[in-house]
Design a protein around this motif. Structure first.
Motif, short mmCIF file in Angstrom:
data_model
loop_
_atom_site.label_atom_id
_atom_site.label_comp_id
_atom_site.label_asym_id
_atom_site.label_seq_id
_atom_site.Cartn_x
_atom_site.Cartn_y
_atom_site.Cartn_z
N UNK A 110 0.78 -1.16 -0.16
CA UNK A 110 -0.03 -0.13 -0.03
C UNK A 110 0.97 1.27 -0.03
N UNK A 111 1.94 1.13 0.69
CA UNK A 111 2.73 2.55 0.96
C UNK A 111 3.71 2.56 -0.34
N UNK A 112 3.75 1.50 -1.47
CA UNK A 112 4.44 1.72 -2.58
C UNK A 112 3.58 2.89 -3.36
N UNK A 113 2.47 3.00 -3.34
CA UNK A 113 1.72 4.14 -4.12
C UNK A 113 2.27 5.22 -3.81
N UNK A 114 1.95 5.83 -2.40
CA UNK A 114 2.66 7.46 -2.42
C UNK A 114 4.06 7.55 -2.44
N UNK A 115 4.61 6.25 -2.21
CA UNK A 115 6.04 6.38 -2.33
C UNK A 115 6.45 6.62 -3.93
N UNK A 116 5.61 5.90 -4.92
CA UNK A 116 6.25 6.26 -6.18
C UNK A 116 5.77 7.68 -6.76
N UNK A 117 4.74 8.22 -6.05
CA UNK A 117 4.17 9.67 -6.18
C UNK A 117 5.20 10.67 -5.83
N UNK A 118 5.75 10.19 -4.60
CA UNK A 118 6.94 11.41 -3.96
C UNK A 118 8.11 11.12 -4.87
N UNK A 119 8.50 10.06 -5.29
CA UNK A 119 9.88 9.94 -6.17
C UNK A 119 9.67 10.70 -7.40
N UNK A 120 8.35 10.59 -7.85
CA UNK A 120 7.88 11.21 -9.11
C UNK A 120 7.79 12.78 -8.96
N UNK A 121 7.51 13.30 -7.90
CA UNK A 121 7.34 14.53 -7.64
C UNK A 121 8.67 15.28 -7.39
N UNK A 122 9.68 14.56 -6.94
CA UNK A 122 10.97 15.05 -7.01
C UNK A 122 11.66 15.02 -8.20
N UNK A 123 11.32 13.94 -9.24
CA UNK A 123 11.85 14.06 -10.58
C UNK A 123 11.23 15.15 -11.37
N UNK A 124 9.99 15.34 -11.08
CA UNK A 124 9.33 16.51 -11.85
C UNK A 124 9.99 17.71 -11.51
N UNK A 125 10.65 17.93 -10.39
CA UNK A 125 11.33 19.11 -10.06
C UNK A 125 12.83 18.86 -10.10
N UNK A 126 13.23 18.09 -11.26
CA UNK A 126 14.60 17.83 -11.69
C UNK A 126 15.36 17.22 -10.76
#
Length: 209
Positions: A110-126
């Motif tokens: 279950x925690x993988x879902x927000x974890x992926x979103x957070x990794x993506x959020x950082x990636x979207x800010x380079x």
């Protein structure tokens, strides 16, 4: 500046956006399916040291989130969870299907879902372009499954399996053995993703000559 305005392209955006909405949805679906397959593959690189296995899943979650971005990354991990609950053997152990919600490790999934979103959020800010920044962002993402998974594990052990649960026991089963492997997986992703960006830039420079 709004959060939307500050978004930078992620690796998945390198493939380009099709002109029509239908084709764009097809590309996103293919990227999500690839993310599910990648995490499922790394999940099989696992061994149990207690109720929770050490696996390659977290590395897969970070890479998928960073490569696809927050929205598609979270969608991929949601699809991964639903695939496992539907009986497809994508999880680390041999168990799949609805009964997996009673497994001690389900909270981590279950925690993988927000974890992926957070990794993506950082990636979207380079942050994924430089190893040091990527490592910080990916460590932050790696912590999230524990925030969900450890309490869930404790609840399953106590309420479902009838085991005595203590704080030292919970930390020993669900936290301490995973600290060093987690840092190593975050470091691996922090090398892989920036290296991939460097390759993309090199190919782009050569194509412009």
């Amino acid at each position: 500046m709004s959060l939307a305005a500050s978004r930078r392209p992620v690796l998945a955006d390198v493939v380009g956006r099709p002109a029509t909405r239908l084709r764009a949805l097809a590309v996103d679906a293919a990227l999500v399916a690839t993310g599910v397959a990648f995490v499922a593959l790394l999940a099989k690189a696992s061994f149990f040291i207690g109720p929770i296995p050490i696996t390659g899943q977290t590395l897969g979650v970070i890479v998928v989130g960073a490569a696809l971005g927050a929205r598609r990354g979270a969608t991929a991990l949601t699809a991964y969870l639903l695939a496992g609950l539907a009986g497809i053997p994508v999880f680390a152990g041999p168990i799949a299907g609805p009964a997996y919600v009673l497994a001690p490790s389900f909270g981590f999934v279950l925690g993988f879902i927000p974890a992926a979103a957070i990794a993506g959020w950082f990636a979207e800010r380079a942050w994924d372009r430089r190893p040091a920044l990527a490592f910080v962002g990916f460590v932050a993402a790696s912590i999230v499954p524990f925030l969900v998974g450890v309490p869930y594990m404790a609840a399953v052990l106590a309420l479902v399996l009838g085991q005595e649960v203590t704080l030292p026991g919970v930390l020993g089963a669900g936290v301490w053995p995973f600290v060093l492997p987690g840092l190593m997986k975050a470091a691996a992703a922090a090398l892989l993703i920036p290296a991939t960006w460097a390759l993309v830039r090199a190919v782009d420079r050569r194509s412009r000559r």
